[in-house]
Design an enzyme around this catalytic site. Structure first.
Site, PDB file in Angstrom:
ATOM      1  CG  ASP A  76      29.508  35.139  45.554  1.00  0.00           C
ATOM      2  OD1 ASP A  76      30.008  34.017  45.858  1.00  0.00           O
ATOM      3  OD2 ASP A  76      29.065  35.243  44.371  1.00  0.00           O
ATOM      4  NE  ARG A 118      26.941  36.056  36.794  1.00  0.00           N
ATOM      5  CZ  ARG A 118      26.509  35.223  37.989  1.00  0.00           C
ATOM      6  NH1 ARG A 118      26.702  36.253  38.811  1.00  0.00           N
ATOM      7  NH2 ARG A 118      25.923  34.171  38.146  1.00  0.00           N
ATOM      8  CG  HIS A 165      27.207  30.806  39.847  1.00  0.00           C
ATOM      9  ND1 HIS A 165      28.150  29.975  40.245  1.00  0.00           N
ATOM     10  CD2 HIS A 165      27.478  32.070  39.811  1.00  0.00           C
ATOM     11  CE1 HIS A 165      29.039  30.734  40.958  1.00  0.00           C
ATOM     12  NE2 HIS A 165      28.344  32.034  40.800  1.00  0.00           N
ATOM     13  CG  ASP A 194      33.837  38.585  18.310  1.00  0.00           C
ATOM     14  OD1 ASP A 194      33.939  39.979  18.222  1.00  0.00           O
ATOM     15  OD2 ASP A 194      35.054  38.129  18.252  1.00  0.00           O
ATOM     16  CD  GLU A 217      30.393  38.442  42.638  1.00  0.00           C
ATOM     17  OE1 GLU A 217      29.131  38.090  42.964  1.00  0.00           O
ATOM     18  OE2 GLU A 217      30.902  38.408  41.566  1.00  0.00           O
TER      19      GLU A 217
END
Length: 253
Positions: free
Chosen positions: A172, A68, A44, A82, A146
């Protein structure tokens, strides 16, 4: 990255993190001080991979960096791994199949399908052989539950080999249940309790994000193991609002 990171996400072992949504290294440096881990959010926010890489360089050495990702996508997962993270948080997991796909993307062959290449995670290739041998055992996989469907399938999700912990996406989840932001609604409380109980029964840690003092108490009382105790944007907005209000109260009286 060490086995110590996985110890942070064990049931019954409290750990505290901080949430980073602002893509400036100074924010990551400030907000990681004293915390067990940080979560850098790319779901987000407008952060790209270059920004995430710079934030990782700024995170305090004692705070495990978790990112996240925006979705359960093997290409995203590979590229963020990576960069040299301690683990990933993967949103919107609703089924065991989705959980298996996430774990598969986190692991190198033959256990998984993660692409093999030297990068920052292996000191730009200097320690790649060692990294390849240890990464699967050291990286932390945290899945977000969620949605109502995710709650219904929580037992199957946490049973997937390679899932280290789950985190409840309470915003959510409450929206999915039709009770957005109503933390004391029976439907939300029942869903939260179901996730916590299910995680406990399968010996998996469960966590949540709290953005104020009230929610820190609320989620701790709900029985979570690890807590993301605040977020950079919340600190800025609340501190800014409080300072302005204090001055306005003085000059208006």
């Amino acid at each position: 990255m060490t086995d110590d990171t996985r110890q942070l996400f064990q049931p019954g072992e409290p750990a505290t993190g901080n949430w980073i949504s602002i893509g400036h290294p100074a924010v990551a440096e400030i907000c990681s001080e004293g915390f067990d881990f940080v979560v850098i959010d790319t779901e987000h926010t407008d952060m790209g991979l270059e920004t995430v890489g710079n934030l990782l360089r700024a995170v305090h050495r004692d705070a495990a960096p978790i990112v996240r990702v925006p979705l359960n996508d093997s290409a995203w997962i590979k590229r963020v791994l990576d960069l040299g993270v301690a683990g990933l948080m993967i949103p919107m997991i609703e089924t065991a199949e989705q959980a298996e796909r996430a774990v598969d993307a986190m692991r190198y062959p033959p256990e998984g399908t993660r692409g093999v290449a030297p990068a920052r995670a292996s000191d730009y290739g200097r320690t790649f052989e060692e990294y390849f041998e240890t990464a699967d055992d050291e990286l932390v996989t945290i899945l977000q539950i969620e949605t109502e469907r995710g709650v219904e399938n929580a037992a199957d999700i946490v049973s997937v080999d390679g899932v280290d912990a789950v985190i409840v996406g309470h915003g959510d989840l409450s929206a999915s249940l039709g009770v957005f932001g109503q933390w004391e609604d029976e439907r939300f409380e029942s869903a939260l309790d179901s996730i916590v109980t299910t995680a406990r029964n399968h010996d998996k840690a469960v966590g949540m994000l709290a953005t104020d003092r009230e929610s820190i108490h609320r989620w701790t009382d709900a029985g979570i193991d690890f807590l993301i105790a605040g977020a950079d944007i919340a600190y800025l907005s609340s501190g800014s609002d409080a300072a302005r209000a204090e001055f306005e109260d003085l000059v208006d009286n």
